[in-house]
Design a protein around this motif. Structure first.
Motif, mmCIF file in Angstrom:
data_model
loop_
_atom_site.group_PDB
_atom_site.id
_atom_site.type_symbol
_atom_site.label_atom_id
_atom_site.label_comp_id
_atom_site.label_asym_id
_atom_site.label_seq_id
_atom_site.Cartn_x
_atom_site.Cartn_y
_atom_site.Cartn_z
ATOM 1 N N VAL A 125 43.584 7.384 -63.672
ATOM 2 C CA VAL A 125 43.128 6.423 -62.667
ATOM 3 C C VAL A 125 41.612 6.429 -62.626
ATOM 4 O O VAL A 125 40.959 7.375 -63.072
ATOM 5 N N GLY A 126 41.040 5.356 -62.054
ATOM 6 C CA GLY A 126 39.591 5.292 -61.909
ATOM 7 C C GLY A 126 39.202 4.230 -60.918
ATOM 8 O O GLY A 126 39.995 3.344 -60.577
ATOM 9 N N GLU A 127 37.951 4.296 -60.472
ATOM 10 C CA GLU A 127 37.467 3.303 -59.522
ATOM 11 C C GLU A 127 37.018 2.029 -60.225
ATOM 12 O O GLU A 127 36.620 1.064 -59.575
ATOM 13 N N THR A 128 37.074 2.020 -61.561
ATOM 14 C CA THR A 128 36.858 0.831 -62.379
ATOM 15 C C THR A 128 37.830 0.883 -63.548
ATOM 16 O O THR A 128 38.347 1.951 -63.898
ATOM 17 N N VAL A 129 38.057 -0.269 -64.172
ATOM 18 C CA VAL A 129 38.846 -0.289 -65.406
ATOM 19 C C VAL A 129 38.185 0.597 -66.454
ATOM 20 O O VAL A 129 38.846 1.371 -67.159
ATOM 21 N N ASP A 130 36.866 0.501 -66.536
ATOM 22 C CA ASP A 130 36.128 1.254 -67.543
ATOM 23 C C ASP A 130 36.349 2.752 -67.396
ATOM 24 O O ASP A 130 36.579 3.464 -68.379
ATOM 25 N N ALA A 131 36.270 3.246 -66.156
ATOM 26 C CA ALA A 131 36.447 4.684 -65.925
ATOM 27 C C ALA A 131 37.865 5.118 -66.247
ATOM 28 O O ALA A 131 38.088 6.122 -66.926
ATOM 29 N N ALA A 132 38.853 4.379 -65.753
ATOM 30 C CA ALA A 132 40.248 4.746 -65.999
ATOM 31 C C ALA A 132 40.565 4.726 -67.490
ATOM 32 O O ALA A 132 41.285 5.594 -68.001
ATOM 33 N N ALA A 133 40.020 3.725 -68.214
ATOM 34 C CA ALA A 133 40.241 3.645 -69.662
ATOM 35 C C ALA A 133 39.579 4.814 -70.377
ATOM 36 O O ALA A 133 40.168 5.415 -71.286
ATOM 37 N N TRP A 134 38.349 5.160 -69.970
ATOM 38 C CA TRP A 134 37.672 6.289 -70.610
ATOM 39 C C TRP A 134 38.427 7.585 -70.368
ATOM 40 O O TRP A 134 38.576 8.403 -71.283
ATOM 41 N N TRP A 135 38.906 7.794 -69.135
ATOM 42 C CA TRP A 135 39.654 9.026 -68.864
ATOM 43 C C TRP A 135 40.885 9.112 -69.746
ATOM 44 O O TRP A 135 41.228 10.186 -70.250
ATOM 45 N N PHE A 136 41.557 7.968 -69.959
ATOM 46 C CA PHE A 136 42.737 8.002 -70.829
ATOM 47 C C PHE A 136 42.327 8.328 -72.261
ATOM 48 O O PHE A 136 42.953 9.177 -72.927
ATOM 49 N N MET A 137 41.285 7.668 -72.751
ATOM 50 C CA MET A 137 40.842 7.892 -74.124
ATOM 51 C C MET A 137 40.441 9.347 -74.354
ATOM 52 O O MET A 137 40.846 9.966 -75.344
ATOM 53 N N THR A 138 39.665 9.909 -73.433
ATOM 54 C CA THR A 138 39.192 11.272 -73.638
ATOM 55 C C THR A 138 40.279 12.303 -73.348
ATOM 56 O O THR A 138 40.298 13.378 -73.941
ATOM 57 N N MET A 139 41.224 11.960 -72.462
ATOM 58 C CA MET A 139 42.359 12.853 -72.231
ATOM 59 C C MET A 139 43.241 12.918 -73.480
ATOM 60 O O MET A 139 43.702 13.986 -73.888
ATOM 61 N N GLU A 140 43.461 11.776 -74.105
ATOM 62 C CA GLU A 140 44.224 11.741 -75.340
ATOM 63 C C GLU A 140 43.541 12.573 -76.429
ATOM 64 O O GLU A 140 44.176 13.342 -77.151
ATOM 65 N N LYS A 141 42.229 12.437 -76.541
ATOM 66 C CA LYS A 141 41.488 13.208 -77.544
ATOM 67 C C LYS A 141 41.538 14.704 -77.229
ATOM 68 O O LYS A 141 41.660 15.540 -78.137
ATOM 69 N N ALA A 142 41.458 15.054 -75.939
ATOM 70 C CA ALA A 142 41.542 16.458 -75.553
ATOM 71 C C ALA A 142 42.913 17.038 -75.892
ATOM 72 O O ALA A 142 43.025 18.206 -76.284
ATOM 73 N N CYS A 143 43.960 16.227 -75.755
ATOM 74 C CA CYS A 143 45.298 16.672 -76.161
ATOM 75 C C CYS A 143 45.331 16.955 -77.653
ATOM 76 O O CYS A 143 45.890 17.974 -78.104
ATOM 77 N N GLU A 144 44.728 16.060 -78.434
ATOM 78 C CA GLU A 144 44.691 16.252 -79.890
ATOM 79 C C GLU A 144 43.950 17.529 -80.251
ATOM 80 O O GLU A 144 44.409 18.320 -81.103
ATOM 81 N N VAL A 145 42.804 17.765 -79.622
ATOM 82 C CA VAL A 145 42.021 18.963 -79.910
ATOM 83 C C VAL A 145 42.799 20.224 -79.542
ATOM 84 O O VAL A 145 42.833 21.205 -80.299
ATOM 85 N N GLN A 146 43.464 20.212 -78.397
ATOM 86 C CA GLN A 146 44.203 21.397 -77.972
ATOM 87 C C GLN A 146 45.357 21.698 -78.917
ATOM 88 O O GLN A 146 45.570 22.856 -79.319
ATOM 89 N N LEU A 147 46.089 20.674 -79.303
ATOM 90 C CA LEU A 147 47.196 20.879 -80.225
ATOM 91 C C LEU A 147 46.692 21.378 -81.581
ATOM 92 O O LEU A 147 47.291 22.281 -82.185
#
Length: 263
Positions: A192-214
């Motif tokens: 979630v985010g207070e803008t589309v941009d923020a919510a989209a970035w959080w999803f993108m970087t969360m996905e990348k963080a999942c990849e790095v952790q795995l």
């Protein structure tokens, strides 16, 4: 030829984008819809789309219990502003000529209801998000980017099939709480985010963080960043304004390449 060295440009003359503010709701609505269409196109290029799964919703600036969302069955990479649909809290389409994915929207509706601050909600079935979700694990502080989610995300530790039940959607919203993201076990990520941009970035970087952790765990035993340093890093990187700024290159790339998204 002169020996005079070039003088530094005054900082106040350098361009630095910040989230715009609006006095006219119609202009703000148009802005939110443009950012929504661009985010969907970006997600399509990143491979976050699978079949008809996945939604990005943004709250209407006037009808705050109504949400603009991608039209059912239209590829993310082809969505234009004019194709977006407006849906009320009950999931009924009130503007537009496409259906809405009712199962996915049920989650969004309850997250928006529980989080008045959440202008945008993102959920999609990304590969690494689903892989980490299958383990039922949280993100660990093993990278600078992952620290943005340190003690600021949750795991919804249940799976009962496609979410069409209001009660389960409410439980997901409760588990999300005040966090910026939640890992839905055996399902995927939601941010979630207070803008589309923020919510989209959080999803993108969360996905990348999942990849790095795995990847790191497949290679060995990751070294965790200590609690105090992880908190300090989150305080530097974990705000929606920082997410908005980080997302701008993605938006600019899509906007410049896909001018038809504004139709």
């Amino acid at each position: 030829m002169t020996d005079t060295a070039p003088q530094p440009v005054p900082p106040d003359q350098l361009h630095f984008a910040l989230p715009p503010t609006f006095e006219d709701p119609a202009e703000e609505r148009r802005h939110r819809k443009e950012r929504l269409a661009a985010a969907l196109r970006a997600f399509g290029r990143m491979g976050f789309e699978e079949g008809v799964s996945g939604h990005i919703t943004v709250r209407d600036p006037e009808l705050t219990d109504h949400f603009w969302v991608n039209p059912f069955g239209v590829p993310f990479a082809h969505v234009a502003v004019g194709e977006l649909i407006l849906v009320n809290q009950q999931g009924a389409v009130v503007e537009g000529r496409h259906h809405v994915n009712q199962a996915a929207f049920t989650i969004h509706a309850h997250v928006h209801l529980a989080r008045p601050d959440a202008v945008a909600v993102v959920h999609s079935h990304s590969t690494y998000g689903r892989a980490l979700a299958a383990l039922g694990e949280r993100l660990e502080p093993i990278s600078q980017e992952a620290c943005a989610f340190y003690e600021d995300h949750a795991v919804y530790d249940s799976y009962t099939g496609v979410v069409v039940d209001d009660a389960e959607a409410r439980r997901i919203a409760v588990v999300l709480g005040t966090h910026k993201g939640v890992i839905l076990r055996n399902h995927g990520l939601l941010t979630v985010g207070e803008t589309v941009d923020a919510a989209a970035w959080w999803f993108m970087t969360m996905e990348k963080a999942c990849e790095v952790q795995l990847s790191a765990k497949a290679a060995g035993t990751p070294v965790l960043i200590g609690h105090d340093d992880a908190v300090a890093t989150r305080e530097q990187l974990g705000h929606d304004l920082v997410a908005w700024i980080n997302y701008q290159p993605t938006y600019e790339r899509i906007a410049r390449q896909d001018s038809e998204l504004f139709d």
